[in-house]
Design an enzyme around this catalytic site. Structure first.
Site, PDB file in Angstrom:
ATOM      1  N   LYS A   1       5.508   1.750  -3.038  1.00 52.82           N
ATOM      2  CA  LYS A   1       5.067   3.153  -3.611  1.00 52.82           C
ATOM      3  C   LYS A   1       5.616   2.888  -5.036  1.00 52.82           C
ATOM      4  CE  LYS A   1       4.742   7.294  -2.166  1.00 52.82           C
ATOM      5  NZ  LYS A   1       4.104   7.776  -0.978  1.00 52.82           N
TER       6      LYS A   1
ATOM      7  N   ASN B   1      -2.419  19.660  -1.227  1.00 54.32           N
ATOM      8  CA  ASN B   1      -3.347  18.870  -0.363  1.00 54.32           C
ATOM      9  C   ASN B   1      -2.973  18.731   0.983  1.00 54.32           C
ATOM     10  OD1 ASN B   1      -5.690  17.680  -1.166  1.00 54.32           O
ATOM     11  ND2 ASN B   1      -4.795  15.887  -0.626  1.00 54.32           N
TER      12      ASN B   1
ATOM     13  N   THR C   1      -4.175  13.453   5.329  1.00 52.75           N
ATOM     14  CA  THR C   1      -2.707  13.533   5.769  1.00 52.75           C
ATOM     15  C   THR C   1      -2.512  14.821   6.576  1.00 52.75           C
ATOM     16  OG1 THR C   1      -2.372  12.620   3.667  1.00 52.75           O
ATOM     17  CG2 THR C   1      -0.388  13.463   4.792  1.00 52.75           C
TER      18      THR C   1
ATOM     19  N   LYS D   1       5.448   3.272   8.253  1.00 53.68           N
ATOM     20  CA  LYS D   1       4.459   4.190   8.648  1.00 53.68           C
ATOM     21  C   LYS D   1       3.136   3.290   8.669  1.00 53.68           C
ATOM     22  CE  LYS D   1       4.086   7.357   5.443  1.00 53.68           C
ATOM     23  NZ  LYS D   1       3.640   8.520   4.474  1.00 53.68           N
TER      24      LYS D   1
ATOM     25  N   GLY E   1      -2.743   8.112  -4.319  1.00 57.49           N
ATOM     26  CA  GLY E   1      -2.003   9.498  -4.965  1.00 57.49           C
ATOM     27  C   GLY E   1      -1.001   9.597  -4.037  1.00 57.49           C
ATOM     28  N   ASP E   2      -0.203  10.741  -4.557  1.00 51.42           N
ATOM     29  CA  ASP E   2       0.993  11.203  -3.831  1.00 51.42           C
ATOM     30  C   ASP E   2       1.302  12.820  -4.478  1.00 51.42           C
ATOM     31  OD1 ASP E   2       3.160  10.491  -1.673  1.00 51.42           O
ATOM     32  OD2 ASP E   2       4.218  11.549  -3.166  1.00 51.42           O
TER      33      ASP E   2
ATOM     34  N   SER F   1      -6.913   5.853   3.787  1.00 48.59           N
ATOM     35  CA  SER F   1      -7.066   4.900   2.724  1.00 48.59           C
ATOM     36  C   SER F   1      -7.574   3.423   3.234  1.00 48.59           C
ATOM     37  CB  SER F   1      -5.631   4.806   1.905  1.00 48.59           C
ATOM     38  OG  SER F   1      -5.525   5.841   1.189  1.00 48.59           O
TER      39      SER F   1
ATOM     40  N   LYS G   1       0.896  -1.377  -0.018  1.00 52.18           N
ATOM     41  CA  LYS G   1       0.030  -0.112  -0.147  1.00 52.18           C
ATOM     42  C   LYS G   1       0.864   1.185  -0.014  1.00 52.18           C
ATOM     43  CE  LYS G   1      -4.049   2.006   0.310  1.00 52.18           C
ATOM     44  NZ  LYS G   1      -3.709   2.782  -0.928  1.00 52.18           N
TER      45      LYS G   1
ATOM     46  N   GLN H   1       7.247   3.958   3.774  1.00 56.78           N
ATOM     47  CA  GLN H   1       5.885   3.475   3.821  1.00 56.78           C
ATOM     48  C   GLN H   1       5.633   2.260   4.780  1.00 56.78           C
ATOM     49  OE1 GLN H   1       3.899   5.760   1.342  1.00 56.78           O
ATOM     50  NE2 GLN H   1       2.253   5.138   2.835  1.00 56.78           N
TER      51      GLN H   1
HETATM   52  N1  GLU Z   1       1.190   8.897  -0.534  1.00 58.56           N
HETATM   53  C1  GLU Z   1       0.794   8.891   0.839  1.00 58.56           C
HETATM   54  C2  GLU Z   1       1.769   8.385   1.646  1.00 58.56           C
HETATM   55  O1  GLU Z   1       2.800   9.115   1.766  1.00 58.56           O
HETATM   56  C3  GLU Z   1      -0.525   8.144   0.909  1.00 58.56           C
HETATM   57  C4  GLU Z   1      -0.608   6.645   0.527  1.00 58.56           C
HETATM   58  C5  GLU Z   1      -1.845   5.837   0.454  1.00 58.56           C
HETATM   59  O2  GLU Z   1      -2.780   6.342   0.816  1.00 58.56           O
HETATM   60  O3  GLU Z   1      -1.723   4.641   0.160  1.00 58.56           O
HETATM   61  O4  GLU Z   1       1.401   8.017   2.588  1.00 58.56           O
END
Ligand code: GLU
Length: 464
Positions: free
Chosen positions: A145, A260, A229, A133, A184-185, A396, A109, A130
């Site tokens: 990612k 955002n 976020t 996190k 997204g990112d 998410s 994810k 990630q």
């Molecule tokens: N891009 C965001 C992050 O850096 C969200 C990733 C997601 O929702 O999967 O955590």
């Protein structure tokens, strides 16, 4: 003295050895050798390895099972060609990436980033971050990612749609609700997720909502995902202050970025009673001593997609400093919400001199290692991105829950879950730092707490 000095006095500067455990040195060497010319990835790994000494000492079985080595090696990496045709009829070629870093806790994810700076190093550093996190959220999420070096700036709507379709024409075979769930990112928002989801549905012939998150509300998206976020970062900063018996209410705050993450961090800080006096974009920053006019900022950035200097044309009390850095402004709380390595040692020195109490990262790795050293030495509480900005990916996961049960939650219910998750993340980091003997060190707390969750699952699965 004022309240700033009083709270500063209470803050103990965390004492932690940043020396890497000698047993982990060969792991770092292997990462450097295997991934040459990938400085951001090396740095992200090094930062984690320097801080996981406490759990390695407690759990020697992690070393025997080579868990650190395994966690530093992505499970799978996909690199692909993305050809598309621009509005002039010329063929363009970009490179696409998906790094499926670790799936021990759930489907891979993490977001997709469309930006010219995207390369293997950036995608791997983001994927690695990630993993920890997502583990910290306590939800069933692996880490990954992806993205492309495609630059959406200046591209027409049709070009963006064609690019997204071509990107998904390869990506679809690697993703799915039980496999890998992109979102997204930077450069990828609801519009791009729409084009990506449309192509995914067309190719697979499946309305598989759970294969992508960050969708629009009318087609499987979750309330609060857009805000999550930024909201989460503001809540995390609030928790850090609360742990010190204080609050973000009535504090002055600076935020970098005006995308955002930044916009919704500003919104939540304002709702919590703080005053955001500055924000920025790549052209400079705005200083608005009366507090940012959020509806105007949203108009400029979300509707007009214009530069920040437009904001001051409508707002007489504010000034725009072209090329300046928002960290020049004296504020008690600083939220870097733009991109990696945007806050350096010099910026950190200014923040310390100006009496900052808390820095919480809304972006991924926005503070350089030197900046973090300066902030810590200056007694500033530091909330690393993998904890402070985890609200986005956590929401998410809430979107995936709603998709799995074909449900749609209210804004209030979803936000209440987000608040609870951010508090839990704060609590895990805080407790872990205490256990490690470095109270208030959220970096040690986040890295160790995240690592243990992933490592324990991998241990249970055996050598796979
Ligand atoms: N891009 C965001 C992050 O850096 C969200 C990733 C997601 O929702 O999967 O955590």
């Amino acid at each position: 003295m004022n309240i700033v000095a009083r709270v500063s006095d209470e803050i103990e500067t965390p004492q932690v050895s940043m020396e890497i455990d000698p047993r982990l040195v060969p792991v770092l060497e292997t990462v450097r050798r295997r991934n040459p010319a990938e400085p951001e990835f090396h740095e992200a790994v090094e930062r984690v390895l320097r801080t996981i000494g406490p759990v390695i000492d407690k759990r020697p079985e992690y070393l025997e099972a080579k868990l650190v080595e395994r966690i530093c090696e992505p499970e799978r990496q996909v690199i692909f060609r993305v050809p598309w045709i621009d509005d002039e009829g010329r063929v363009q070629v970009n490179r696409g990436y998906r790094v499926e870093f670790n799936g021990a806790l759930g489907p891979f994810k993490g977001g997709l980033r469309f930006d010219p700076s995207v390369n293997s190093s950036i995608v791997k550093f983001l994927g690695f971050e990630q993993v920890f996190k997502n583990a910290l959220t306590g939800l069933p999420l692996g880490g990954g990612k992806g993205g492309s070096d495609f630059d959406p700036k200046g591209r027409s709507e049709n070009e963006i749609m064609r690019f997204c379709q071509s990107f998904m024409t390869e990506l679809w075979r690697h993703i799915g609700e039980y496999t890998d769930v992109p979102a997204g990112d930077i450069g990828v928002g609801e519009r791009e997720i729409g084009y990506l989801f449309g192509q995914y549905r067309r190719i697979t012939n499946r309305y598989e909502s759970g294969a992508l998150t960050g969708k629009g509300l009318g087609w499987g998206g979750a309330r609060v995902r857009r805000e999550a976020t930024g909201y989460g970062t503001a809540y995390f900063a609030q928790e850090m202050l609360r742990a010190k018996g204080s609050s973000i209410c009535d504090r002055t705050v600076t935020v970098s970025g005006s995308g955002n993450v930044a916009i919704y961090a500003i919104e939540k800080v304002q709702q919590l009673g703080g005053t955001v006096i500055g924000c920025s974009d790549s052209g400079g920053y705005v200083h608005d001593p009366d507090g940012i006019d959020l509806p105007l900022l949203k108009q400029v950035k979300e509707v007009d997609r214009a530069r920040l200097d437009r904001y001051v044309q409508e707002r007489p009390g504010a000034r725009h400093v072209a090329g300046g850095r928002v960290w020049e402004l004296a504020a008690e709380v600083a939220l870097p919400c733009a991109t990696q390595n945007e806050l350096d040692e010099e910026d950190a020195r200014k923040l310390v001199e100006n009496g900052a109490l808390v820095v919480a990262e809304g972006a991924n790795m926005p503070c350089t290692a030197g900046a973090i050293g300066t902030l810590r030495a200056g007694g500033v509480l530091f909330g690393p991105g993998k904890a402070a900005n985890a609200g986005g990916v956590a929401t998410s996961a809430l979107e995936m829950q709603q998709n799995a049960s074909r449900d749609s939650w209210t804004f209030d219910h979803t936000e209440a879950r987000l608040v609870e998750i951010m508090r839990d993340i704060h609590h895990s980091c805080y407790e872990m730092a205490e256990q490690a003997g470095v109270p208030g060190d959220y970096i040690v707390g986040a890295n160790n707490a995240g690592f243990v969750r992933v490592a324990d699952a991998m241990l249970a699965f055996g050598v796979v």
